[in-house]
Design a protein around this motif. Sequence first.
Motif, PDB file in Angstrom:
ATOM      1  N   MET A 127     -33.178  64.355 -32.093  1.00  0.00           N
ATOM      2  CA  MET A 127     -34.398  64.985 -31.861  1.00  0.00           C
ATOM      3  C   MET A 127     -35.341  64.641 -33.151  1.00  0.00           C
ATOM      4  SD  MET A 127     -34.983  69.142 -32.358  1.00  0.00           S
ATOM      5  CE  MET A 127     -34.449  69.120 -34.127  1.00  0.00           C
ATOM      6  N   VAL A 128     -34.827  64.514 -34.179  1.00  0.00           N
ATOM      7  CA  VAL A 128     -35.578  64.030 -35.219  1.00  0.00           C
ATOM      8  C   VAL A 128     -36.280  62.579 -35.042  1.00  0.00           C
ATOM      9  CG1 VAL A 128     -35.670  63.394 -37.927  1.00  0.00           C
ATOM     10  CG2 VAL A 128     -34.557  65.513 -37.180  1.00  0.00           C
ATOM     11  N   ILE A 129     -35.459  61.761 -34.600  1.00  0.00           N
ATOM     12  CA  ILE A 129     -35.915  60.356 -34.223  1.00  0.00           C
ATOM     13  C   ILE A 129     -37.303  60.423 -33.171  1.00  0.00           C
ATOM     14  CG2 ILE A 129     -35.356  58.109 -33.187  1.00  0.00           C
ATOM     15  CD1 ILE A 129     -34.605  58.591 -36.028  1.00  0.00           C
ATOM     16  N   TYR A 130     -37.007  61.004 -32.151  1.00  0.00           N
ATOM     17  CA  TYR A 130     -38.056  61.248 -31.007  1.00  0.00           C
ATOM     18  C   TYR A 130     -39.247  61.801 -31.548  1.00  0.00           C
ATOM     19  CZ  TYR A 130     -34.939  59.150 -27.703  1.00  0.00           C
ATOM     20  OH  TYR A 130     -34.234  58.144 -26.770  1.00  0.00           O
ATOM     21  N   LEU A 131     -39.121  63.164 -32.467  1.00  0.00           N
ATOM     22  CA  LEU A 131     -40.206  63.651 -32.975  1.00  0.00           C
ATOM     23  C   LEU A 131     -41.115  62.814 -33.903  1.00  0.00           C
ATOM     24  CD1 LEU A 131     -41.540  66.385 -33.356  1.00  0.00           C
ATOM     25  CD2 LEU A 131     -40.284  66.738 -35.442  1.00  0.00           C
ATOM     26  N   ILE A 132     -40.490  61.969 -34.618  1.00  0.00           N
ATOM     27  CA  ILE A 132     -41.235  60.836 -35.586  1.00  0.00           C
ATOM     28  C   ILE A 132     -41.780  59.788 -34.524  1.00  0.00           C
ATOM     29  CG2 ILE A 132     -40.542  59.125 -37.119  1.00  0.00           C
ATOM     30  CD1 ILE A 132     -38.473  60.864 -38.582  1.00  0.00           C
ATOM     31  N   LEU A 133     -41.220  59.265 -33.738  1.00  0.00           N
ATOM     32  CA  LEU A 133     -41.737  58.316 -32.804  1.00  0.00           C
ATOM     33  C   LEU A 133     -42.798  58.940 -32.083  1.00  0.00           C
ATOM     34  CD1 LEU A 133     -38.574  56.629 -31.618  1.00  0.00           C
ATOM     35  CD2 LEU A 133     -40.302  55.522 -33.080  1.00  0.00           C
ATOM     36  N   GLY A 134     -42.597  60.092 -31.403  1.00  0.00           N
ATOM     37  CA  GLY A 134     -43.664  60.841 -30.965  1.00  0.00           C
ATOM     38  C   GLY A 134     -45.097  61.082 -31.776  1.00  0.00           C
ATOM     39  N   LEU A 135     -44.977  61.268 -32.894  1.00  0.00           N
ATOM     40  CA  LEU A 135     -46.055  61.397 -33.704  1.00  0.00           C
ATOM     41  C   LEU A 135     -46.712  59.792 -34.024  1.00  0.00           C
ATOM     42  CD1 LEU A 135     -44.817  64.212 -35.906  1.00  0.00           C
ATOM     43  CD2 LEU A 135     -46.624  64.353 -34.186  1.00  0.00           C
ATOM     44  N   VAL A 136     -45.795  59.175 -34.166  1.00  0.00           N
ATOM     45  CA  VAL A 136     -46.134  57.610 -34.887  1.00  0.00           C
ATOM     46  C   VAL A 136     -47.155  57.085 -33.883  1.00  0.00           C
ATOM     47  CG1 VAL A 136     -45.374  55.197 -35.314  1.00  0.00           C
ATOM     48  CG2 VAL A 136     -44.334  57.086 -36.361  1.00  0.00           C
ATOM     49  N   TRP A 137     -46.879  57.243 -32.361  1.00  0.00           N
ATOM     50  CA  TRP A 137     -47.827  56.518 -31.551  1.00  0.00           C
ATOM     51  C   TRP A 137     -49.244  56.956 -31.373  1.00  0.00           C
ATOM     52  CZ3 TRP A 137     -50.194  58.224 -27.054  1.00  0.00           C
ATOM     53  CH2 TRP A 137     -50.009  59.396 -26.757  1.00  0.00           C
ATOM     54  N   LEU A 138     -49.276  58.418 -31.853  1.00  0.00           N
ATOM     55  CA  LEU A 138     -50.584  59.081 -32.014  1.00  0.00           C
ATOM     56  C   LEU A 138     -51.467  58.505 -33.207  1.00  0.00           C
ATOM     57  CD1 LEU A 138     -49.763  62.646 -31.085  1.00  0.00           C
ATOM     58  CD2 LEU A 138     -51.199  61.020 -29.754  1.00  0.00           C
ATOM     59  N   LEU A 139     -50.802  57.943 -34.496  1.00  0.00           N
ATOM     60  CA  LEU A 139     -51.668  57.620 -35.477  1.00  0.00           C
ATOM     61  C   LEU A 139     -52.862  56.782 -35.000  1.00  0.00           C
ATOM     62  CD1 LEU A 139     -48.999  57.372 -38.357  1.00  0.00           C
ATOM     63  CD2 LEU A 139     -50.728  59.080 -37.824  1.00  0.00           C
ATOM     64  N   PRO A 140     -52.644  55.427 -34.144  1.00  0.00           N
ATOM     65  CA  PRO A 140     -53.816  54.671 -33.914  1.00  0.00           C
ATOM     66  C   PRO A 140     -55.012  55.407 -33.261  1.00  0.00           C
ATOM     67  CG  PRO A 140     -51.857  53.600 -33.401  1.00  0.00           C
ATOM     68  CD  PRO A 140     -51.347  54.892 -33.962  1.00  0.00           C
ATOM     69  N   LEU A 141     -54.557  56.415 -32.582  1.00  0.00           N
ATOM     70  CA  LEU A 141     -55.507  57.049 -31.666  1.00  0.00           C
ATOM     71  C   LEU A 141     -56.351  58.302 -32.467  1.00  0.00           C
ATOM     72  CD1 LEU A 141     -53.476  57.398 -28.469  1.00  0.00           C
ATOM     73  CD2 LEU A 141     -55.157  55.799 -29.042  1.00  0.00           C
ATOM     74  N   ARG A 142     -55.968  58.544 -33.861  1.00  0.00           N
ATOM     75  CA  ARG A 142     -56.231  59.675 -34.507  1.00  0.00           C
ATOM     76  C   ARG A 142     -58.014  59.676 -34.360  1.00  0.00           C
ATOM     77  NH1 ARG A 142     -58.309  60.742 -39.743  1.00  0.00           N
ATOM     78  NH2 ARG A 142     -57.320  62.903 -40.476  1.00  0.00           N
ATOM     79  N   ARG A 143     -58.645  58.786 -34.702  1.00  0.00           N
ATOM     80  CA  ARG A 143     -60.184  58.644 -34.656  1.00  0.00           C
ATOM     81  C   ARG A 143     -60.752  59.010 -33.154  1.00  0.00           C
ATOM     82  NH1 ARG A 143     -63.605  55.000 -38.093  1.00  0.00           N
ATOM     83  NH2 ARG A 143     -63.352  56.027 -40.005  1.00  0.00           N
ATOM     84  N   PHE A 144     -59.997  58.274 -32.180  1.00  0.00           N
ATOM     85  CA  PHE A 144     -60.542  58.629 -30.815  1.00  0.00           C
ATOM     86  C   PHE A 144     -60.411  60.173 -30.645  1.00  0.00           C
ATOM     87  CE2 PHE A 144     -59.566  58.715 -26.423  1.00  0.00           C
ATOM     88  CZ  PHE A 144     -60.861  58.345 -25.886  1.00  0.00           C
TER      89      PHE A 144
END
Length: 47
Positions: free
Chosen positions: A20-37
């Motif tokens: 759960m912790v790993i998937y939570l981290i990975l789920g947030l990491v992919w959003l970082l490049p999209l933050r400005r958008f």
Amino acid sequence: MIIARYLPDLIGGWPALVQMVIYLILGLVWLLPLRRFLIWMETGRWG
């Protein structure tokens, strides 16, 4: 794509809480490049 292909096989045997912790981290990491958008979509301002 690589993570989605190979990671479930790698961590499939780990305890559910760790998964759960790993998937939570990975789920947030992919959003970082999209933050400005995403901010632009919500506010209409770029920056």
